[in-house]
Design a protein around this motif. Structure first.
Motif, mmCIF file in Angstrom:
data_model
loop_
_atom_site.group_PDB
_atom_site.id
_atom_site.type_symbol
_atom_site.label_atom_id
_atom_site.label_comp_id
_atom_site.label_asym_id
_atom_site.label_seq_id
_atom_site.Cartn_x
_atom_site.Cartn_y
_atom_site.Cartn_z
ATOM 1 N N GLU A 192 0.948 -1.009 0.364
ATOM 2 C CA GLU A 192 0.386 -0.028 -0.319
ATOM 3 C C GLU A 192 0.889 1.218 0.110
ATOM 4 O OE1 GLU A 192 -3.806 -1.734 2.305
ATOM 5 O OE2 GLU A 192 -2.190 -0.225 3.522
ATOM 6 N N LEU A 193 1.825 0.753 0.540
ATOM 7 C CA LEU A 193 3.190 2.521 0.969
ATOM 8 C C LEU A 193 3.152 2.837 -0.761
ATOM 9 C CD1 LEU A 193 4.212 4.624 2.643
ATOM 10 C CD2 LEU A 193 6.243 2.846 2.748
ATOM 11 N N ALA A 194 4.294 1.919 -1.304
ATOM 12 C CA ALA A 194 4.889 1.863 -2.417
ATOM 13 C C ALA A 194 3.801 2.548 -3.133
ATOM 14 C CB ALA A 194 4.987 0.637 -2.826
ATOM 15 N N GLY A 195 2.552 2.084 -3.468
ATOM 16 C CA GLY A 195 1.597 2.142 -4.117
ATOM 17 C C GLY A 195 1.437 4.029 -4.078
ATOM 18 N N HIS A 196 1.298 4.454 -2.806
ATOM 19 C CA HIS A 196 0.548 5.765 -2.181
ATOM 20 C C HIS A 196 1.886 6.343 -2.929
ATOM 21 C CE1 HIS A 196 -1.055 8.690 0.130
ATOM 22 N NE2 HIS A 196 0.410 9.250 0.865
ATOM 23 N N ILE A 197 3.333 6.179 -2.878
ATOM 24 C CA ILE A 197 4.446 7.040 -2.906
ATOM 25 C C ILE A 197 4.508 7.786 -4.293
ATOM 26 C CG2 ILE A 197 6.890 7.203 -2.650
ATOM 27 C CD1 ILE A 197 5.064 7.965 -0.002
ATOM 28 N N GLU A 198 4.602 5.811 -4.779
ATOM 29 C CA GLU A 198 4.774 6.360 -6.525
ATOM 30 C C GLU A 198 3.169 7.459 -7.181
ATOM 31 O OE1 GLU A 198 6.659 3.114 -8.382
ATOM 32 O OE2 GLU A 198 4.384 2.506 -7.526
ATOM 33 N N ALA A 199 2.060 6.735 -6.961
ATOM 34 C CA ALA A 199 1.194 7.927 -7.153
ATOM 35 C C ALA A 199 0.932 9.880 -6.683
ATOM 36 C CB ALA A 199 -0.745 7.004 -6.758
ATOM 37 N N ASN A 200 1.879 9.420 -5.504
ATOM 38 C CA ASN A 200 1.632 10.810 -4.890
ATOM 39 C C ASN A 200 3.052 12.039 -4.453
ATOM 40 O OD1 ASN A 200 -1.179 11.112 -3.837
ATOM 41 N ND2 ASN A 200 -0.673 9.156 -3.391
ATOM 42 N N TYR A 201 3.717 11.027 -5.090
ATOM 43 C CA TYR A 201 5.077 11.821 -4.742
ATOM 44 C C TYR A 201 5.632 11.583 -6.743
ATOM 45 C CZ TYR A 201 3.919 13.166 -0.613
ATOM 46 O OH TYR A 201 3.564 13.706 0.826
#
Length: 362
Positions: free
Chosen positions: A149-158
């Motif tokens: 979940e973290l990897a997806g969030h960081i890639e999508a937002n940063y």
């Protein structure tokens, strides 16, 4: 923030003499804290209300003018500039020092303080982004977000590429102190590691800016795995007493108190006597919540150790139901984790359907 400090100490002897091995001795001759640790302490001290970020950074860095590895040239000039003026840096200094911000209680505060901690020097958009991504990741991991979940969030937002393979980084890496290179590298090492120590070993083994990559990866690993006690004790001995005092004060400020815990409880609200009918489900929940609150009132680190145990259980796949539901605040799930352990041990009671209702029906 101790995870960042440990990564810094362990990576310090390899910053200018990289290793590509992962089986190096952890606390060896040549290890010491660097500017990464000094700046991390300064950020924590500012969050404790002892000055703004710029003032705290200048004060701490002037107090320790010759750290192992030295300060970067432009940052060294800034330390002695009055008044201090940011210089559009996108170096990784903003990300390596930001970890205390990730331990603040609310996401909005995490992000606003991360921005402010960076902007006094690293006010380039990439410098800000590196600090925000690192601090938000710490907050998310503390609150039960999975690595995927973290990897997806960081890639999508940063927009960092977190598909990087650690072996490929190691084979092609060179010294680069920018956020846009080292922050995703540190995240890749965290995602690939299976425990706190392995994350640190991977981060240092890829070469490049070893102490800072170790610090960023270590800050993520602490939030997800906790810090093994033996490693914490060894790292602690490297730090001057005044740095230890800041860490202790920061932990005390942001550790959950009994009053804060009671706000998270469903049934126990500070009563001396159980208000529920004896033997009822509500009475069992109340007694467990009261016992947890009493433990927290006796030992300020109790809840932190319990949280670490819960994170280990999450990582090993030993939890299910609401315990793995990241939409429920971490503190509430830690309470439920404790209650589930308590009931399994002391009562003929382990009906997970009822446990699952503990927060669902609130």
């Amino acid at each position: 923030m101790l995870g960042a400090i440990i990564g810094d100490i362990l990576g310090s002897r390899f910053e200018f003499a990289n290793t590509h091995r992962t089986d190096f001795e952890l606390f060896a001759d040549g290890c010491n804290y660097t500017d990464d640790t000094i700046c991390t302490i300064a950020v924590a001290d500012a969050l404790l209300g002892r000055g703004d970020f710029a003032a705290s950074l200048q004060a701490w860095c002037r107090r320790y003018p010759h750290p192992k590895g030295a300060y970067g040239g432009r940052f060294h000039q800034w330390i002695y500039t009055n008044p201090p003026v940011p210089y559009r840096s996108f170096g990784n200094g903003s990300a390596m020092r930001v970890s205390p911000c990730g331990w603040l209680p609310a996401r909005e505060e995490v992000l606003s303080q991360a921005r402010a901690s960076a902007a006094c020097t690293h006010n380039h958009p990439e410098g800000i982004k590196g600090a925000e991504a690192t601090a938000e990741a710490i907050y998310m991991l503390r609150n039960g977000m999975t690595k995927k979940e973290l990897a997806g969030h960081i890639e999508a937002n940063y927009h960092y590429d977190l598909s990087l393979d650690v072996d490929d980084i190691r084979a092609n890496n060179h010294f680069d102190a920018t956020c846009q290179v080292t922050v995703p590298q540190a995240f890749a090492c965290f995602l690939a590691g299976s425990d706190f120590e392995e994350v640190i070993r991977l981060a240092i083994s890829i070469g490049g800016d070893s102490d800072t990559i170790g610090a960023i990866a270590g800050s993520l690993a602490e939030a997800y795995y906790g810090v093994p006690q033996a490693i914490e004790e060894k790292a602690w001995r490297f730090l001057p007493a005044e740095m230890q005092a800041v860490i202790t004060a920061f932990r005390s400020r942001y550790a959950i108190t009994k009053d804060e815990l009671i706000k998270q409880c469903r049934y126990y609200k500070g009563e001396e006597e159980n208000p529920f009918e004896g033997g009822s489900i509500e009475a069992l929940w109340w007694s467990g919540e009261k016992m947890l609150a009493d433990n927290v009132s006796r030992d300020e680190r109790f809840f932190q150790r319990l949280e670490r145990t819960f994170q280990d259980a999450l990582a090993s796949g030993d939890c299910s139901g609401v315990l793995v539901d990241s939409s429920i605040p971490l503190e509430k799930r830690v309470i439920l984790f404790y209650l589930d352990l308590w009931y399994s041990k002391h009562f003929p009671y382990d009906d997970f359907d009822v446990i699952d209702q503990y927060f669902r029906t609130r």
